[in-house]
Write an enzyme that holds these catalytic residues in place. Structure first.
Site, PDB file in Angstrom:
ATOM      1  N   CYS A   1       3.716  17.684  35.497  1.00 28.04           N
ATOM      2  CA  CYS A   1       2.783  18.494  34.702  1.00 28.04           C
ATOM      3  C   CYS A   1       3.492  19.174  33.534  1.00 28.04           C
ATOM      4  O   CYS A   1       2.907  19.347  32.462  1.00 28.04           O
ATOM      5  CB  CYS A   1       2.088  19.527  35.584  1.00 28.04           C
ATOM      6  SG  CYS A   1       1.065  18.773  36.863  1.00 28.04           S
TER       7      CYS A   1
HETATM    8  C1  BEZ Z   1       4.118  17.363  39.285  1.00 26.50           C
HETATM    9  O1  BEZ Z   1       3.613  17.734  38.242  1.00 26.50           O
HETATM   10  O2  BEZ Z   1       5.247  16.917  39.323  1.00 26.50           O
HETATM   11  C2  BEZ Z   1       3.353  17.497  40.566  1.00 26.50           C
HETATM   12  C3  BEZ Z   1       1.980  17.534  40.512  1.00 26.50           C
HETATM   13  C4  BEZ Z   1       1.280  17.650  41.696  1.00 26.50           C
HETATM   14  C5  BEZ Z   1       1.920  17.755  42.896  1.00 26.50           C
HETATM   15  C6  BEZ Z   1       3.296  17.721  42.919  1.00 26.50           C
HETATM   16  C7  BEZ Z   1       4.021  17.581  41.762  1.00 26.50           C
END
Ligand code: BEZ
Length: 226
Positions: free
Chosen positions: A44
């Protein structure tokens, strides 16, 4: 349950840029709402930075962008510093702090049983909060794309779909596979050949009667041109 053409549910929420009423914030233009399960998650982080870089492209298309993450805005402000530092783009769009899971539930990204607080929730149990919604000036949902947590979203694709949506909202056409602006478009089946001749005097390619491809860029040949 939300579907394409459902009204985008309205809500009031705290964001990194103050309290908003979603529909008022959208105004007369287009909007993109994209959600995140938790702050300081790696994939994200890259997505939010990329959207910050793309924001001028969305602005050119009269489209506002807004992020959401299931954490308070006090946490978002710290994350936004990291995003600028690591991704090279300052986030100038608002980020919703969905601490009560209100928007996540309203948009069917979390079930009602998830409760009403972000406290104690992990990225994994918020993993379904990874959807992009494109919303039109009529406040209807035009696109929903939900991604797994392990795969970063392709926001260039979201921009491409927005170009198609904006074109097809004003012209009686649709866009074929992998279409990009400037390429041939499909004349809508609701347009008769007779009407198509008036609209597209430059002519079109028709490998099948139901598949009529036209270039919107081509100007009609001047009368008498060889
Ligand atoms: C991430 O952005 O890496 C992520 C998103 C959702 C769950 C776990 C990690």
């Amino acid at each position: 349950m939300l579907r394409i053409n459902s009204e985008a549910p309205n809500f009031t929420a705290e964001t990194s840029q103050g309290t908003i009423n979603f529909h008022d914030w959208i105004g007369d233009g287009w909007a993109i709402l994209f959600s995140h399960p938790k702050d300081f998650t790696p994939v994200c982080t890259t997505e939010l930075g990329y959207m910050a870089g793309l924001q001028p492209e969305f602005e050119k298309r009269n489209t506002k962008i807004i992020g959401l993450s299931v954490d308070p805005i006090s946490s978002h402000s710290k994350w936004l510093v990291d995003i600028e530092e690591t991704q090279g783009h300052k986030v100038n769009y608002p980020m919703i702090g969905d601490t009560q899971l209100k928007v996540a539930q309203l948009y069917d990204m979390l079930p009602a049983e998830a409760g009403d607080t972000c406290e104690g929730r992990t990225p994994a149990n918020n993993a379904t909060v990874r959807t992009v919604f494109v919303i039109g000036p009529d406040k209807k949902i035009k696109l929903m794309l939900t991604y797994p947590m392990s795969t970063g979203r392709n926001f260039d694709e979201v921009l491409r779909v927005l170009d198609s949506l904006q074109l097809t909202a004003k012209e009686q056409v649709s866009t074929p596979v992998n279409w990009k602006p400037g390429e041939d478009v499909v004349i809508a089946g609701t347009v008769s050949d007779e009407d198509a001749k008036k609209k597209y005097p430059q002519g079109w390619k028709s490998p099948k009667p139901y598949l009529r491809l036209v270039s919107l860029d081509k100007k009609p040949e001047p009368v008498g041109a060889k």
